[in-house]
Design an enzyme around this catalytic site. Structure first.
Site, short mmCIF file in Angstrom:
data_model
loop_
_atom_site.label_atom_id
_atom_site.label_comp_id
_atom_site.label_asym_id
_atom_site.label_seq_id
_atom_site.Cartn_x
_atom_site.Cartn_y
_atom_site.Cartn_z
N ASP A 1 0.53 1.01 -5.22
CA ASP A 1 -0.43 0.21 -4.48
C ASP A 1 -1.04 -0.75 -5.50
O ASP A 1 -0.95 -0.53 -6.71
CB ASP A 1 -1.50 1.08 -3.79
CG ASP A 1 -2.22 0.30 -2.68
OD1 ASP A 1 -2.08 -0.95 -2.63
OD2 ASP A 1 -2.92 0.92 -1.86
C1 BGC Z 1 -3.81 -1.76 0.06
C2 BGC Z 1 -2.35 -1.86 0.44
C3 BGC Z 1 -1.92 -3.30 0.43
C4 BGC Z 1 -2.17 -3.86 -0.94
C5 BGC Z 1 -1.76 -5.31 -1.09
C6 BGC Z 1 -4.14 -2.53 -1.19
O1 BGC Z 1 -5.51 -2.69 -1.31
O2 BGC Z 1 -4.20 -0.42 -0.06
O3 BGC Z 1 -2.15 -1.29 1.70
O4 BGC Z 1 -0.59 -3.46 0.82
O5 BGC Z 1 -3.56 -3.79 -1.23
O6 BGC Z 1 -2.63 -6.14 -0.42
#
Ligand code: BGC
Length: 818
Positions: free
Chosen positions: A225
């Site tokens: 993530d």
């Molecule tokens: C989230 C993800 C997301 C990523 C990119 C993170 O804060 O938990 O689900 O895909 O950011 O934006």
């Protein structure tokens, strides 16, 4: 594996191999021109494809129903269609992979991200995920099923350790991932931010290698993530292929050194490289050397699909006959969500939609203006309404707004979310300041509230007077993915028609975990009692009153959990007052999960419409007018009160977490399993929803001839539509293990079918169950077990309406090795 991938991996230098194991920028993995390897691009996800810009104000995209709405449709065919449509959207943004679906479980009713997830039930979640991924990947776009695993709350989400025993993991939280791997062959998995039993999931060898790859046979990639990687050798060795976003923090030169020192073996490195190349081959980015173009394609077929899906997702919770609307008589359209289209939740799932149809617009289109009256009644915002206007923006290459600005621009909104290059590269994104200057002319006189919240420091001045200071004593709060402070609000009397000068100052903070710099500034005049009085007057004089209440993406958002599940602001009071004024009061809820409904007994109907995407108002109007059947069923139990929820506890470690841990003490008893166990009656049970017609189930036939041998069973039954309208039934099949040697839930959903039946007709349907539908996980033995003894199959139209039952008997125990 293709020869080409092997050959490419052979030809790559160590630098090149390492280069594709981390992002180049926020949304891409670098190309290797020497070898003709194109750039891999990814985009959020999951209710649309936002594209490569910032969270706010990027290129326009189609906004689809959010996760909880999709699962409320219980329609896997529909979700697969949506997956395929999303693939078009991803392609239009020049990307190859969608950061979706989100399959974490609704453990607590308060998780800020529940709107994005499907259900409290692992099987419903898993079915939705499989359909979504098949739709997406069928069109050549990769899925990244997320967040693996144990990310069921947004509190301390980047550091908390989710303490979950293996049986609970396997029977509840891992099922959607297991199915995504085994049944949908997902090409991507995104790990979660949190730790799982003390170890960051990005460094969790058991999770990423033993379970995912060796046990489940996964051959796709695991990506972090965003900023969720915390080490070099630790993540690479554990099984994390890709660190996102770029530029890298943990890899690059550090990884080269780790390989040279032997901390990461060449064999492991090669596995990661091969996984990345395989993904690139699957999604076509390997040979994609086209120039990067992003398009906003507002397609009529997407509009139609979104509208249909939104209507199918709506759950009719109560109806004394007032719905569908009869089409004559006057309607008072009341509430904060009537003229504001609530189409999605907040956080990384948000996007800039092509358009937003509000319920008011939808009703206007369906019924014409003559019948409709409007009164807002009250507000439901969490933050002061965003300040719009023309702002001159000066950027400074320091964090004290000193000296001459190095870059000047203009902006239409008093908010910013800086990603990547800032001020066209003239400032260091982690060390700059900015001043926004503009003006505000109130339409009405009164005591205004001016608020600011910031990931970074922020101040707002009105006519030179400091009104809100989120700088001097900045305290971390629950905004901007847990990187911002809570809103700081000041009040000031303003006169109608006069122009006031607004100045907003922002500066980056020295350290932040995710490296986010952002702020939002709002201004609002609180609605007083008059607004409720006026709404009541309208309701009293109308034949029907429809109250549009609920939450919005400020509440249902990534980065913060809810602190209550009562309707925010004065909405409960508004509903109660309207219901008293008009016996034909319909409440339309738009939320990302349950709310307490103290007024339930006094209203004529309640429809839960979730966040259904850009066609929100049309979809809602379709259901209210009877143009569409409300065929949604609850994917989450609605409790009478929050404290009935399984994760609610006096022990803070159970929820929201204590000393860096959140303990899933309820084990497998999540959702309806908990209500069954404790004998707590819910407000509305899991799987529940009314329609405009009625169904009868009969002629249950169970073929258990294979049950003893391999644990499989085939079930058939007849679904009759005994009402006067065509409609769709959601037939649900639950399994109970009558004599389990370990405590098991009283019943568990194991299969379901949504079936369209014409009025007066009947259809026969079949459902099959395999051994896993009867098994539980025995941790010590590391086996799934189908024990000898009796099982009961329960079938019906909700978890609380299971009239058809059948008994099954086993004489031997079946062991299913992992
Ligand atoms: C989230 C993800 C997301 C990523 C990119 C993170 O804060 O938990 O689900 O895909 O950011 O934006």
């Amino acid at each position: 594996m293709s020869d080409r991938i092997e050959q490419l991996a052979d030809r790559m230098t160590l630098q090149e191999q390492v280069a594709i194991l981390s992002g180049e920028d926020f949304w891409s993995v670098p190309a290797i021109p020497r070898l003709g390897i194109g750039k891999l691009r990814v985009t959020d996800g999951p209710n649309g494809a936002r594209g490569g810009g910032s969270l706010i104000g990027g290129i326009k995209s189609a906004s689809f129903p959010v996760g909880i709405a999709l699962s409320a449709s219980w329609n896997v065919g529909l979700v697969q269609e949506i997956g395929a449509a999303l693939a078009d959207e991803v392609k239009s943004k020049g990307a190859h992979m969608l950061l979706a679906p989100t399959v974490n479980i609704h453990r607590s009713v308060s998780n800020g991200r529940n709107f994005e997830c499907y259900s409290e039930d692992p099987i419903l979640t898993a079915e939705m995920a499989v359909a979504y991924i098949l739709g997406l990947q069928g069109q050549g776009i990769g899925a990244a099923v997320k967040h693996f695993a144990g990310n069921e709350s947004e509190i301390e989400r980047t550091t908390i350790s989710s303490e979950i025993d293996e049986r609970t993991l396997r029977e509840v939280y891992l099922i959607p991932f297991e199915w995504a791997v085994k049944k949908a062959r997902t090409w991507g998995v995104m790990n979660s931010y949190n730790k799982l039993n003390g170890i960051f999931t990005s460094e969790h060898n058991w999770l990423l290698t033993k379970l995912l790859r060796q046990e489940w046979g996964y051959d796709g990639i695991v990506m972090s993530d965003w900023f969720g990687s915390h080490s070099t050798a630790g993540t690479v060795n554990a099984g994390l292929d890709l660190e996102m976003p770029g530029p890298t923090r943990d890899r690059g030169q550090k990884l080269i050194e780790a390989v040279n020192s032997g901390a990461v073996s060449e064999a492991i490195l090669r596995q990661r490289v091969v996984a990345m190349l395989r993904l690139m081959e699957r999604v076509g980015s390997l040979d994609d050397n086209r120039p990067f173009v992003e398009a906003a394609n507002d397609r009529p077929e997407h509009r139609a699909l979104i509208r249909r899906a939104g209507a199918e997702a709506a759950v009719l919770l109560k109806n004394n006959g007032v719905l569908p609307l009869r089409g004559d008589g006057t309607i008072a359209v009341i509430g904060p969500n009537a003229k504001t289209a609530q189409i999605m939740g907040g956080g990384s799932a948000q996007l800039n939609p092509h358009y937003r149809i509000s319920p008011w617009d939808g009703l206007l289109d369906a019924l014409g203006e003559d019948q409709l009256r409007y009164g807002m009644g009250c507000t439901n915002h969490r933050f002061e309404p965003l300040l719009h206007g023309k702002f001159a923006v000066d950027y400074f290459a320091n964090d004290s707004l000193s000296g001459e600005p190095v870059f000047t621009t203009t902006q239409e909104e008093a908010q910013a979310f800086w990603v990547g290059s800032v001020a066209e590269g003239k400032v260091d994104p982690s060390h700059f300041s900015a001043r926004f200057t503009g003006s505000f002319t109130p339409e009405a006189s009164g005591e205004y509230r001016v608020g600011i919240y910031a990931a970074g420091f922020g101040k707002v001045f009105v006519d030179g007077r400091l009104l809100a200071d989120a700088w001097t004593n900045w305290v971390k709060g629950r905004t901007f993915f847990e990187e911002g402070c809570d809103e700081v609000v000041g009040t000031i009397p303003l006169e109608a028609g006069r122009s006031y000068e607004i100045a907003i100052e922002f500066a980056t903070k020295p350290y932040s975990n995710l490296g986010i710099s952002a702020f939002a500034c709002g201004i609002g005049l609180p609605l007083g009692d008059d607004a409720i009085v006026e709404a009541v007057r309208l309701a009293r004089n109308a034949d029907t009153a429809i109250v549009f209440v609920g939450r919005n993406g400020e509440w249902d958002t990534e980065g913060s959990d809810l602190s209550s599940i009562t309707l925010p602001g004065r909405q409960d009071e508004l509903v109660a007052a309207i219901a008293q004024a008009n016996p034909n009061t319909v409440v339309v809820l738009q939320t990302g999960g349950p709310v307490e409904m103290a007024w339930l007994g006094s209203v004529a109907a309640v429809l839960e419409a979730w966040y259904p995407g850009q066609e929100a108002g049309n979809a809602i109007a379709d259901v209210l007018t009877g143009e569409a059947e409300p065929s949604g069923r609850l994917p989450q139990t609605f409790p009478v009160r929050w404290s009935d929820n399984p994760a609610h506890s006096q022990d803070r470690e159970v929820y929201p977490g204590l000393d860096g841990k959140v303990r899933y003490e309820e084990g497998v008893f999540v959702g309806y399993r908990h209500y069954d166990k404790t004998g707590t009656a819910p407000l509305f049970p899991f799987g529940f929803g009314l329609g405009y017609t009625e169904f009868e189930l009969s002629e249950l036939h169970v073929d258990d001839s294979e049950f003893e041998a391999n644990g499989s069973v085939m079930v058939s039954l007849t679904v009759a539509n005994i009402g006067a309208r065509d409609g769709a039934a959601v037939v649900q099949l639950y399994v109970s293990d009558d004599q389990a040697s370990d405590p098991r839930p009283a019943k568990e959903l194991k299969a379901f079918r949504k079936v369209q039946v014409t009025a007066g007709e009947a259809r026969q349907i079949t459902m099959t169950l395999d051994a896993r539908a009867f098994a539980f996980y025995r941790e010590k033995a590391r086996h799934w077990l189908v024990e000898s003894g009796s099982f009961t199959l329960r079938l019906g139209l909700s978890s609380a309406d299971l009239k058809l039952t059948a008994k099954l008997q086993r004489n031997t125990t079946l062991m299913l090795p992992v």
